[in-house]
Scaffold this motif. Structure first.
Motif, PDB file in Angstrom:
ATOM      1  N   ARG A  17     -19.087 -13.018  14.463  1.00  0.00           N
ATOM      2  CA  ARG A  17     -19.548 -11.711  13.997  1.00  0.00           C
ATOM      3  C   ARG A  17     -21.023 -11.799  13.601  1.00  0.00           C
ATOM      4  NH1 ARG A  17     -20.314 -11.208   8.546  1.00  0.00           N
ATOM      5  NH2 ARG A  17     -19.354 -12.813   7.213  1.00  0.00           N
ATOM      6  N   ILE A  18     -21.676 -10.662  13.575  1.00  0.00           N
ATOM      7  CA  ILE A  18     -23.078 -10.576  13.166  1.00  0.00           C
ATOM      8  C   ILE A  18     -23.132 -10.035  11.746  1.00  0.00           C
ATOM      9  CG2 ILE A  18     -25.324  -9.532  13.629  1.00  0.00           C
ATOM     10  CD1 ILE A  18     -24.596  -9.377  16.545  1.00  0.00           C
ATOM     11  N   ASP A  19     -23.841 -10.748  10.853  1.00  0.00           N
ATOM     12  CA  ASP A  19     -23.933 -10.262   9.479  1.00  0.00           C
ATOM     13  C   ASP A  19     -25.107  -9.290   9.338  1.00  0.00           C
ATOM     14  OD1 ASP A  19     -26.282 -11.741   9.308  1.00  0.00           O
ATOM     15  OD2 ASP A  19     -25.384 -13.373   8.162  1.00  0.00           O
ATOM     16  N   ARG A  20     -25.356  -8.836   8.115  1.00  0.00           N
ATOM     17  CA  ARG A  20     -26.392  -7.820   7.876  1.00  0.00           C
ATOM     18  C   ARG A  20     -27.793  -8.316   8.194  1.00  0.00           C
ATOM     19  NH1 ARG A  20     -24.388  -5.359   2.013  1.00  0.00           N
ATOM     20  NH2 ARG A  20     -22.408  -4.450   2.762  1.00  0.00           N
ATOM     21  N   ASN A  21     -27.963  -9.621   8.185  1.00  0.00           N
ATOM     22  CA  ASN A  21     -29.280 -10.191   8.486  1.00  0.00           C
ATOM     23  C   ASN A  21     -29.471 -10.490   9.968  1.00  0.00           C
ATOM     24  OD1 ASN A  21     -30.002 -10.232   5.714  1.00  0.00           O
ATOM     25  ND2 ASN A  21     -28.864 -12.147   5.439  1.00  0.00           N
ATOM     26  N   GLY A  22     -28.452 -10.159  10.763  1.00  0.00           N
ATOM     27  CA  GLY A  22     -28.543 -10.406  12.189  1.00  0.00           C
ATOM     28  C   GLY A  22     -28.143 -11.797  12.613  1.00  0.00           C
ATOM     29  N   SER A  23     -27.647 -12.619  11.659  1.00  0.00           N
ATOM     30  CA  SER A  23     -27.201 -13.970  11.992  1.00  0.00           C
ATOM     31  C   SER A  23     -25.763 -13.936  12.480  1.00  0.00           C
ATOM     32  CB  SER A  23     -27.291 -14.887  10.762  1.00  0.00           C
ATOM     33  OG  SER A  23     -28.632 -15.011  10.325  1.00  0.00           O
ATOM     34  N   VAL A  24     -25.467 -14.786  13.449  1.00  0.00           N
ATOM     35  CA  VAL A  24     -24.106 -14.873  13.977  1.00  0.00           C
ATOM     36  C   VAL A  24     -23.316 -15.876  13.151  1.00  0.00           C
ATOM     37  CG1 VAL A  24     -22.686 -15.449  15.976  1.00  0.00           C
ATOM     38  CG2 VAL A  24     -24.881 -14.274  16.286  1.00  0.00           C
ATOM     39  N   ARG A  25     -22.141 -15.461  12.686  1.00  0.00           N
ATOM     40  CA  ARG A  25     -21.283 -16.341  11.886  1.00  0.00           C
ATOM     41  C   ARG A  25     -19.971 -16.587  12.613  1.00  0.00           C
ATOM     42  NH1 ARG A  25     -22.687 -17.538   6.792  1.00  0.00           N
ATOM     43  NH2 ARG A  25     -24.296 -16.300   5.741  1.00  0.00           N
ATOM     44  N   LEU A  26     -19.444 -17.769  12.379  1.00  0.00           N
ATOM     45  CA  LEU A  26     -18.147 -18.149  12.921  1.00  0.00           C
ATOM     46  C   LEU A  26     -17.141 -18.049  11.781  1.00  0.00           C
ATOM     47  CD1 LEU A  26     -16.653 -19.285  15.432  1.00  0.00           C
ATOM     48  CD2 LEU A  26     -17.112 -21.569  14.528  1.00  0.00           C
ATOM     49  N   ASP A  27     -16.291 -17.034  11.820  1.00  0.00           N
ATOM     50  CA  ASP A  27     -15.317 -16.821  10.760  1.00  0.00           C
ATOM     51  C   ASP A  27     -13.970 -17.415  11.143  1.00  0.00           C
ATOM     52  OD1 ASP A  27     -17.098 -15.529   9.160  1.00  0.00           O
ATOM     53  OD2 ASP A  27     -16.454 -13.503   9.695  1.00  0.00           O
ATOM     54  N   PRO A  28     -13.476 -18.370  10.366  1.00  0.00           N
ATOM     55  CA  PRO A  28     -12.157 -18.952  10.642  1.00  0.00           C
ATOM     56  C   PRO A  28     -11.060 -17.902  10.556  1.00  0.00           C
ATOM     57  CG  PRO A  28     -13.414 -20.337   9.152  1.00  0.00           C
ATOM     58  CD  PRO A  28     -14.162 -19.046   9.260  1.00  0.00           C
ATOM     59  N   ALA A  29      -9.937 -18.180  11.199  1.00  0.00           N
ATOM     60  CA  ALA A  29      -8.828 -17.229  11.227  1.00  0.00           C
ATOM     61  C   ALA A  29      -7.524 -17.983  11.016  1.00  0.00           C
ATOM     62  CB  ALA A  29      -8.804 -16.487  12.563  1.00  0.00           C
ATOM     63  N   GLY A  30      -6.443 -17.226  10.801  1.00  0.00           N
ATOM     64  CA  GLY A  30      -5.128 -17.818  10.609  1.00  0.00           C
ATOM     65  C   GLY A  30      -4.711 -17.770   9.158  1.00  0.00           C
ATOM     66  N   ASP A  31      -3.615 -18.440   8.836  1.00  0.00           N
ATOM     67  CA  ASP A  31      -3.174 -18.530   7.449  1.00  0.00           C
ATOM     68  C   ASP A  31      -2.571 -19.903   7.199  1.00  0.00           C
ATOM     69  OD1 ASP A  31      -0.629 -18.424   8.644  1.00  0.00           O
ATOM     70  OD2 ASP A  31      -0.467 -16.270   8.307  1.00  0.00           O
ATOM     71  N   GLY A  32      -2.372 -20.216   5.926  1.00  0.00           N
ATOM     72  CA  GLY A  32      -1.800 -21.507   5.568  1.00  0.00           C
ATOM     73  C   GLY A  32      -2.623 -22.676   6.091  1.00  0.00           C
ATOM     74  N   ALA A  33      -1.932 -23.681   6.600  1.00  0.00           N
ATOM     75  CA  ALA A  33      -2.608 -24.867   7.128  1.00  0.00           C
ATOM     76  C   ALA A  33      -3.502 -24.514   8.311  1.00  0.00           C
ATOM     77  CB  ALA A  33      -1.583 -25.923   7.539  1.00  0.00           C
TER      78      ALA A  33
END
Length: 219
Positions: free
Chosen positions: A134-150
């Motif tokens: 995703r792109i944050d407010r500053n225009g940087s691309v972030r890798l956001d983890p997904a899932g739950d638990g382990a």
């Protein structure tokens, strides 16, 4: 994607519980989570307990690690809930991760399953986990983890390793050369030549034993 930070405030603001037991500084940014997972093992003198030995201690570690990860990265702390199956998956992932780092330090290719298959262990392939770009407010691309638990914890660790790889600092995360130790440390030496998590605890005794062995051979 932002570079992995490496400055004194990271060390002071993120006393990762597992790593702190061995008296060493944490790796910078999210890489501290990778190091802390590796350091949940039983090691040190006196011997520290394995923080993934049971569900109670593993859950306590996971909650603390998620909080420390948030402090180190400036991102919201994820809610992590573990069950028995998740704990087993996390233990297996820790072993795979450690074997991968050890293989890199020995100059072996990191391909296929990272640990030998055992009779009482289900076959595993290369570890995968979900994540979102995703792109944050500053225009940087972030890798956001997904899932739950382990799965969420594993995603956090893999994302941190990926970011460290892009910043060319993944190679600085090592395990102690002492085979009876195995503590994970972040090598801050200029030429990335560190081999011991602690020169005093592991390096000096090993060098002394090697010196005595050479002396006996000469005699």
């Amino acid at each position: 994607m932002p570079p992995v930070p490496d400055h004194a405030t990271d060390v002071l603001s993120a006393p990762w519980v597992a790593t702190a037991r061995y008296g060493i500084d944490p790796a910078p940014g999210g890489l501290g989570l990778v190091q802390d997972l590796l350091n949940t093992i039983s090691a040190g003198v006196p011997r520290q307990p394995d923080l993934l030995d049971d569900l109670t201690s593993a859950t306590a570690w996971a909650h603390d690690a998620a909080s420390r990860w948030s402090t180190a990265t400036g991102r919201p702390a994820p809610e992590v809930t573990l069950d028995d199956a998740g704990l087993q998956a996390l233990r297996s992932f820790r072993d795979e991760l450690r074997e991968g780092i050890d293989a890199r330090l020995r100059g072996m290719p990191e391909v296929g399953p990272l640990v030998p298959e055992e009779p009482d262990r289900a076959p595993t392939g290369p570890r995968t986990a979900g994540a979102t770009l995703r792109i944050d407010r500053n225009g940087s691309v972030r890798l956001d983890p997904a899932g739950d638990g382990a799965d969420l914890l594993i995603s956090l660790v893999l994302a941190a390793l990926f970011e460290a790889q892009l910043a060319d600092v993944r190679r600085r995360l090592k395990t102690c050369r002492n085979p009876r130790c195995g503590v994970a440390f972040y090598d801050r030496s200029n030429n990335n030549s560190g081999a011991w998590h602690s020169v005093r605890v592991c390096g000096n005794p090993a060098n002394l034993r090697a010196h005595r062995a050479r002396t006996r051979q000469v005699d």
